[in-house]
Motif scaffolding. Structure first.
Motif, PDB file in Angstrom:
ATOM      1  N   LEU A   1     -11.941   3.096   3.527  1.00  0.00           N
ATOM      2  CA  LEU A   1     -12.402   2.572   4.808  1.00  0.00           C
ATOM      3  C   LEU A   1     -11.962   1.126   4.999  1.00  0.00           C
ATOM      4  O   LEU A   1     -11.783   0.670   6.122  1.00  0.00           O
ATOM      5  CB  LEU A   1     -13.932   2.676   4.879  1.00  0.00           C
ATOM      6  N   GLU A   2     -11.743   0.422   3.894  1.00  0.00           N
ATOM      7  CA  GLU A   2     -11.345  -0.984   3.974  1.00  0.00           C
ATOM      8  C   GLU A   2      -9.984  -1.174   4.647  1.00  0.00           C
ATOM      9  O   GLU A   2      -9.669  -2.250   5.147  1.00  0.00           O
ATOM     10  CB  GLU A   2     -11.302  -1.595   2.568  1.00  0.00           C
ATOM     11  N   LEU A   3      -9.156  -0.108   4.666  1.00  0.00           N
ATOM     12  CA  LEU A   3      -7.845  -0.222   5.293  1.00  0.00           C
ATOM     13  C   LEU A   3      -7.940  -0.470   6.796  1.00  0.00           C
ATOM     14  O   LEU A   3      -6.973  -0.915   7.420  1.00  0.00           O
ATOM     15  CB  LEU A   3      -7.015   1.040   5.028  1.00  0.00           C
ATOM     16  N   THR A   4      -9.087  -0.186   7.388  1.00  0.00           N
ATOM     17  CA  THR A   4      -9.252  -0.421   8.832  1.00  0.00           C
ATOM     18  C   THR A   4      -9.250  -1.909   9.158  1.00  0.00           C
ATOM     19  O   THR A   4      -9.195  -2.285  10.337  1.00  0.00           O
ATOM     20  CB  THR A   4     -10.555   0.211   9.335  1.00  0.00           C
ATOM     21  N   ASN A   5      -9.289  -2.765   8.144  1.00  0.00           N
ATOM     22  CA  ASN A   5      -9.218  -4.213   8.378  1.00  0.00           C
ATOM     23  C   ASN A   5      -7.795  -4.705   8.581  1.00  0.00           C
ATOM     24  O   ASN A   5      -7.586  -5.887   8.855  1.00  0.00           O
ATOM     25  CB  ASN A   5      -9.845  -4.966   7.199  1.00  0.00           C
ATOM     26  N   LEU A   6      -6.813  -3.799   8.436  1.00  0.00           N
ATOM     27  CA  LEU A   6      -5.408  -4.180   8.622  1.00  0.00           C
ATOM     28  C   LEU A   6      -5.102  -4.199  10.115  1.00  0.00           C
ATOM     29  O   LEU A   6      -4.700  -3.201  10.711  1.00  0.00           O
ATOM     30  CB  LEU A   6      -4.497  -3.198   7.879  1.00  0.00           C
TER      31      LEU A   6
ATOM     32  N   MET B   1     -11.811   6.118  11.709  1.00  0.00           N
ATOM     33  CA  MET B   1     -11.412   6.034  13.121  1.00  0.00           C
ATOM     34  C   MET B   1     -11.905   4.707  13.693  1.00  0.00           C
ATOM     35  O   MET B   1     -12.689   4.660  14.631  1.00  0.00           O
ATOM     36  CB  MET B   1     -11.977   7.221  13.897  1.00  0.00           C
ATOM     37  N   LYS B   2     -11.438   3.634  13.079  1.00  0.00           N
ATOM     38  CA  LYS B   2     -11.869   2.305  13.471  1.00  0.00           C
ATOM     39  C   LYS B   2     -10.653   1.405  13.556  1.00  0.00           C
ATOM     40  O   LYS B   2      -9.715   1.536  12.774  1.00  0.00           O
ATOM     41  CB  LYS B   2     -12.876   1.765  12.447  1.00  0.00           C
TER      42      LYS B   2
END
Length: 523
Positions: A419-424, A443-444
């Motif tokens: 889920l941390e990849l959504t910070n890219l 989905m973020k």
């Protein structure tokens, strides 16, 4: 008039046929970067004292007049690049034996270089034309820059004599050259080697200099090179671009590559490399280059000509330094082809200052993706697709704050998508298709923009958002036209006897109605 510079304006139209006859005393003529068109007047050949002629970046067309190639025997610097000129430039009548700089790139010139002999050149750029035949032996005497990319030169690189010790740039990429490497190249001071897109064969180590402190670009992509990646590459400490993709290299990735602290783009794709990704890659930053062509620019490669009033008629009034600067970006050099963002892209000139990438796709790499790759905080593109990597996607990849393209498809990766990849926030392309991933799809942020193809081929991923939408639409209740218990047949089944009993009386009534209307009102 001996000096005329009209460059960098918006002049249009054609040069008059008697242009050269009216300016017979010119020594320097610069009409570059305008919008002149038409053919070059033959009267240019009457300018016997002309030493510098720059017509680059215009719309001149047709053939170069023989009068210019014969009459301007004192010409030292000739730039005709980025026009629409064609025909044979190098003919038996060619008489420009004093040339120091010759730039013909990005035109439509044809023919061979064997018809002339130029042994005083410092710069030769004939790239992006239609020249053919072998490379002549006199080309090895060019002092600084040789660029012959995108032509049809063939055969071996001539090595009857050693090349100049001062050679800084060699680009013979995208030709038909074959066989063994140009062993006569002196790599002492060379900054860039471009041999991409030929038919060179042999071991990779045979194409490398024994040592070089100034080498910044080594481009050997798309050849038939074989063997292992030698440890010697790790000694090129100033290397910024290493491009070895599309060859037949094998073996593991040597840990000596971790010594390339200045590397910005590394392409090892489409080979047969095996083993694991070295964890020592954490020593590489893949940072943006401080300045591309820094090695070339540090040499201050500009050709000066002091025009001095030798007879002292005008005193110091017209002392002027006349510069013909070598435009490193415009000379037709340094075009790098990379596959990122699911497409092939060419990067050229100063844009390379902002590009950093690591491509190890299409090999036989195994093991897990090292956690240490998360330290590539400046990298823009990372491609590890089409290997045999396994294990989870490292959460540390979420630290790649500048990444725009992350391709991990066609491996054996498992576990959840972190889920941390959504910070890219700059991620434009993300592909993890055809792995063994499971769990929910984030989905973020940028992940809400990725298509279904980014995740396909992962049978253990939960229902994709696109599939859920289809299921919801499929379960929407329909209005029943007939109660299901009113008939045991389908709703569209019809009793033919009842149909005929209704149809014919209705048809008769309608027919009689029309006849009655026509009878009452014949008009």
């Amino acid at each position: 008039m001996v000096w005329l510079d009209l460059s960098n304006n918006h002049f249009t139209g054609k040069l008059l046929e008697d242009f050269g006859d009216k300016l017979l005393c010119l020594q320097y003529l610069n009409l570059s970067q305008n919008q002149f068109e038409g053919t070059l007047p033959s009267s240019l050949g009457n300018m016997r004292d002309l030493a510098k002629l720059d017509l680059a970046f215009n719309f001149f067309s047709g053939e170069v007049p023989n009068e210019l190639l014969v009459g301007c025997s004192n010409l030292q610097h000739l730039r005709l690049s980025y026009n629409r000129l064609n025909g044979q430039f190098f003919s038996s009548k060619f008489n420009l034996s004093t040339l120091l700089q010759l730039e013909l790139n990005n035109n439509g010139f044809t023919g061979s270089l064997l018809n002339v002999k130029l042994e005083t050149l410092d710069i030769l750029d004939v790239s992006n034309n239609y020249l053919r035949g072998p490379i002549p032996t006199w080309a090895t005497k060019v002092t600084w820059i040789i660029s012959m990319r995108n032509n049809s030169f063939e055969g071996q690189f001539p090595c009857q004599q050693p090349m100049s010790e001062g050679l800084l740039f060699l680009d013979v990429s995208h030709n038909l050259l074959s066989d063994h490497p140009p062993s006569c190249i002196d790599f002492t001071n060379i900054a860039e080697i471009h041999l991409e897109g030929n038919k060179f064969t042999g071991l990779l180590q045979d194409f490398l200099p024994n040592s070089s402190s100034s080498l910044s670009v080594l481009n050997l992509r798309d050849n038939n090179l074989s063997g292992f990646i030698p440890d010697l590459i790790g000694t090129f400490l100033n290397l910024k671009l290493l491009l070895l993709g599309k060859n037949h290299l094998k073996g593991s990735i040597p840990k000596t590559l971790c010594l390339l602290k200045n590397i910005s783009i590394m392409d090892l794709s489409s080979n047969s490399l095996s083993g694991t990704i070295p964890s020592c890659f954490q020593n590489l930053t893949f940072g943006v280059m401080e300045k591309y062509n820094e090695t070339l620019e540090q040499d201050q490669m500009q050709i000066m000509n002091k025009f001095i009033d030798e007879n002292h008629i005008y005193g110091d009034l017209i002392k002027k330094n006349l510069e013909l600067v070598i435009d490193i970006e415009a000379i037709g050099l340094n075009e790098i082809y990379l596959v990122d963002k699911n497409r092939g892209s060419s990067y050229k000139g100063s844009i390379l200052n902002f590009m950093s990438a690591l491509d190890m796709s299409c090999n036989n790499l195994i093991g897990e993706i090292p956690q240490e790759l998360g330290k590539f905080t400046q990298i823009r593109a990372l491609n590890l697709s089409h290997n045999q990597l396994m294990g989870p996607i490292p959460v540390t990849l979420s630290k790649l704050s500048n990444i725009e393209s992350l391709d991990l498809c066609c491996n054996n990766l498992s576990g959840n998508i972190p889920l941390e990849l959504t910070n890219l926030n700059f991620l434009e392309v993300f592909n993890v298709s055809y792995n063994n991933l499971s769990g929910e799809i984030p989905m973020k942020g940028q992940f809400s923009t990725f298509e279904e193809s980014s995740y396909e081929g992962n049978q253990f991923l939960s229902k994709l958002p696109w599939e859920k939408r289809c299921i919801i639409n499929a379960e929407t209740p329909h209005l029943e036209l007939l109660p299901s218990d009113a008939t045991k047949g389908k709703w569209y089944e019809v009793d033919l006897l009842a149909f005929y009993a209704c149809f014919f009386p209705a048809y008769a009534v309608f027919f009689l109605l029309i006849v009655s209307l026509l009878y009452i009102n014949s008009h």
